[in-house]
Design a protein around this motif. Structure first.
Motif, PDB file in Angstrom:
ATOM      1  N   VAL A   1      17.561   1.016  19.495  1.00  0.00           N
ATOM      2  CA  VAL A   1      16.192   1.534  19.512  1.00  0.00           C
ATOM      3  C   VAL A   1      15.542   1.178  18.185  1.00  0.00           C
ATOM      4  O   VAL A   1      16.154   1.322  17.119  1.00  0.00           O
ATOM      5  CB  VAL A   1      16.169   3.062  19.715  1.00  0.00           C
ATOM      6  N   THR A   2      14.313   0.708  18.240  1.00  0.00           N
ATOM      7  CA  THR A   2      13.572   0.348  17.043  1.00  0.00           C
ATOM      8  C   THR A   2      12.460   1.358  16.810  1.00  0.00           C
ATOM      9  O   THR A   2      11.660   1.626  17.710  1.00  0.00           O
ATOM     10  CB  THR A   2      12.962  -1.064  17.176  1.00  0.00           C
TER      11      THR A   2
ATOM     12  N   THR B   1       5.824   4.457  16.348  1.00  0.00           N
ATOM     13  CA  THR B   1       6.108   3.977  17.695  1.00  0.00           C
ATOM     14  C   THR B   1       7.586   3.623  17.804  1.00  0.00           C
ATOM     15  O   THR B   1       8.293   3.524  16.795  1.00  0.00           O
ATOM     16  CB  THR B   1       5.261   2.731  18.034  1.00  0.00           C
ATOM     17  N   ASP B   2       8.042   3.433  19.033  1.00  0.00           N
ATOM     18  CA  ASP B   2       9.416   2.990  19.230  1.00  0.00           C
ATOM     19  C   ASP B   2       9.506   2.027  20.403  1.00  0.00           C
ATOM     20  O   ASP B   2       8.588   1.926  21.220  1.00  0.00           O
ATOM     21  CB  ASP B   2      10.380   4.171  19.416  1.00  0.00           C
TER      22      ASP B   2
ATOM     23  N   HIS C   1       8.359   7.371  22.676  1.00  0.00           N
ATOM     24  CA  HIS C   1       8.600   7.782  24.053  1.00  0.00           C
ATOM     25  C   HIS C   1       9.416   9.078  24.053  1.00  0.00           C
ATOM     26  O   HIS C   1      10.399   9.191  23.331  1.00  0.00           O
ATOM     27  CB  HIS C   1       9.359   6.672  24.795  1.00  0.00           C
ATOM     28  N   PRO C   2       9.018  10.056  24.848  1.00  0.00           N
ATOM     29  CA  PRO C   2       9.716  11.354  24.816  1.00  0.00           C
ATOM     30  C   PRO C   2      11.169  11.299  25.258  1.00  0.00           C
ATOM     31  O   PRO C   2      11.940  12.212  24.960  1.00  0.00           O
ATOM     32  CB  PRO C   2       8.884  12.228  25.764  1.00  0.00           C
TER      33      PRO C   2
ATOM     34  N   VAL D   1      31.180  10.050   9.895  1.00  0.00           N
ATOM     35  CA  VAL D   1      29.752  10.266  10.091  1.00  0.00           C
ATOM     36  C   VAL D   1      29.573  11.198  11.283  1.00  0.00           C
ATOM     37  O   VAL D   1      30.198  11.024  12.325  1.00  0.00           O
ATOM     38  CB  VAL D   1      29.030   8.927  10.354  1.00  0.00           C
ATOM     39  N   HIS D   2      28.736  12.232  11.117  1.00  0.00           N
ATOM     40  CA  HIS D   2      28.464  13.155  12.216  1.00  0.00           C
ATOM     41  C   HIS D   2      27.475  12.496  13.169  1.00  0.00           C
ATOM     42  O   HIS D   2      26.330  12.226  12.807  1.00  0.00           O
ATOM     43  CB  HIS D   2      27.892  14.464  11.688  1.00  0.00           C
ATOM     44  N   LEU D   3      27.900  12.216  14.377  1.00  0.00           N
ATOM     45  CA  LEU D   3      27.060  11.535  15.347  1.00  0.00           C
ATOM     46  C   LEU D   3      26.775  12.446  16.536  1.00  0.00           C
ATOM     47  O   LEU D   3      27.653  13.172  16.994  1.00  0.00           O
ATOM     48  CB  LEU D   3      27.722  10.239  15.829  1.00  0.00           C
ATOM     49  N   GLU D   4      25.543  12.369  17.015  1.00  0.00           N
ATOM     50  CA  GLU D   4      25.132  13.161  18.166  1.00  0.00           C
ATOM     51  C   GLU D   4      23.966  12.463  18.845  1.00  0.00           C
ATOM     52  O   GLU D   4      23.422  11.488  18.320  1.00  0.00           O
ATOM     53  CB  GLU D   4      24.705  14.564  17.700  1.00  0.00           C
ATOM     54  N   ALA D   5      23.587  12.960  20.014  1.00  0.00           N
ATOM     55  CA  ALA D   5      22.402  12.444  20.689  1.00  0.00           C
ATOM     56  C   ALA D   5      21.163  13.044  20.038  1.00  0.00           C
ATOM     57  O   ALA D   5      21.032  14.261  19.937  1.00  0.00           O
ATOM     58  CB  ALA D   5      22.453  12.805  22.179  1.00  0.00           C
ATOM     59  N   VAL D   6      20.262  12.183  19.571  1.00  0.00           N
ATOM     60  CA  VAL D   6      19.062  12.638  18.866  1.00  0.00           C
ATOM     61  C   VAL D   6      17.829  12.118  19.601  1.00  0.00           C
ATOM     62  O   VAL D   6      17.680  10.912  19.801  1.00  0.00           O
ATOM     63  CB  VAL D   6      19.049  12.120  17.409  1.00  0.00           C
ATOM     64  N   HIS D   7      16.960  13.036  20.008  1.00  0.00           N
ATOM     65  CA  HIS D   7      15.698  12.659  20.644  1.00  0.00           C
ATOM     66  C   HIS D   7      14.720  12.232  19.548  1.00  0.00           C
ATOM     67  O   HIS D   7      14.211  13.076  18.802  1.00  0.00           O
ATOM     68  CB  HIS D   7      15.136  13.827  21.456  1.00  0.00           C
ATOM     69  N   LEU D   8      14.453  10.946  19.481  1.00  0.00           N
ATOM     70  CA  LEU D   8      13.692  10.393  18.366  1.00  0.00           C
ATOM     71  C   LEU D   8      12.263  10.935  18.323  1.00  0.00           C
ATOM     72  O   LEU D   8      11.728  11.235  17.251  1.00  0.00           O
ATOM     73  CB  LEU D   8      13.682   8.868  18.469  1.00  0.00           C
ATOM     74  N   GLY D   9      11.643  11.071  19.487  1.00  0.00           N
ATOM     75  CA  GLY D   9      10.272  11.578  19.526  1.00  0.00           C
ATOM     76  C   GLY D   9      10.164  12.998  19.016  1.00  0.00           C
ATOM     77  O   GLY D   9       9.209  13.364  18.317  1.00  0.00           O
ATOM     78  N   ARG D  10      11.154  13.829  19.342  1.00  0.00           N
ATOM     79  CA  ARG D  10      11.131  15.224  18.889  1.00  0.00           C
ATOM     80  C   ARG D  10      11.317  15.318  17.381  1.00  0.00           C
ATOM     81  O   ARG D  10      10.644  16.104  16.709  1.00  0.00           O
ATOM     82  CB  ARG D  10      12.234  16.014  19.592  1.00  0.00           C
TER      83      ARG D  10
END
Length: 226
Positions: free
Chosen positions: A148-149, A140-141, A104-105, A70-79
């Motif tokens: 993180v939900t 929302t998160d 949340h940003p 699985v390709h995993l990386e840091a993902v900014h959920l808000g963006r």
């Protein structure tokens, strides 16, 4: 499933294209209103078949082979949520629905940005289709130490209790005929499972009005990376 989907798409796609062409010719070359209406219905049904086949291929490609990491990386959920909302509002009258991104940003999860975008677009599309005119769809998160939900909440009619156990099944849909393939949530479930998360539903979410659905998806938190 991928090989089967590709083979079926090829074998069905060619005759469906032929049927669509013949129906278009019939529609354009006759002055008989009943024949024109019938031809248009045939064309609409061929489009429906094409849509189902495309969704099936997408669904089959959502999984991965056992030897594929699985390709995993840091993902900014808000963006990613903002990107999904921007894409969705291009196809919809903003006056009919209101989309709110309350993520949340600085929330960062471990995952694949493109696949998470696909998840959010699917969830927002379902929420949009279930919402009344003037309704609000809110994303929302919340974060804990390890996860993180993400929550997508709509003000629609909700999901009947008797059907909630089946909504993740492939080809199962509560939408009217011709308006859904029943593969969207199955695709979401497949992606979320690959990323080590989970998905569940609260419906009706507003117990006073007995309406609304909240979809709750968990992701792994990406440390303290901002």
């Amino acid at each position: 499933v991928g090989r089967l989907a590709a083979g079926v798409a090829h074998e069905i796609g060619n005759p469906v294209t032929g049927i669509a062409c013949l129906a278009q010719n019939m529609r354009d070359e006759t002055a008989d209103k009943d024949l024109r209406d019938m031809a248009e219905q045939i064309i609409q049904q061929t489009r429906r078949i094409t849509s189902i086949m495309g969704a099936l291929i997408t669904f089959s490609h959502s999984g991965r082979q056992a030897d594929q990491p699985v390709h995993l990386e840091a993902v900014h959920l808000g963006r990613v949520t903002e990107d999904a909302l921007r894409l969705l509002t291009l196809q919809h009258n903003e006056e009919e629905l209101r989309f709110i991104n309350d993520c949340h940003p600085d929330t960062v999860v471990t995952g694949d940005a493109q696949r998470i975008l696909q998840v959010i677009i699917n969830l927002l599309t379902n929420a949009r289709d279930a919402s009344p005119v003037g309704g609000i769809i809110r994303v929302t998160d919340s974060s804990s130490e390890n996860e993180v939900t993400l929550m997508v909440t709509d003000q629609g009619s909700g999901i009947p209790k008797a059907l909630q156990g089946r909504i993740l099944e492939p080809f199962f849909t509560t939408k009217d005929p011709g308006k859904g393939t029943g593969l969207g949530l199955s695709l979401v479930y497949s992606i979320i499972s690959d990323l080590g998360g989970s998905i569940r539903f609260e419906s009706p979410f507003d117990t006073l009005s007995d309406t609304g659905t909240r979809v709750i998806v968990t992701f792994r938190r990406h440390g303290n990376l901002l």
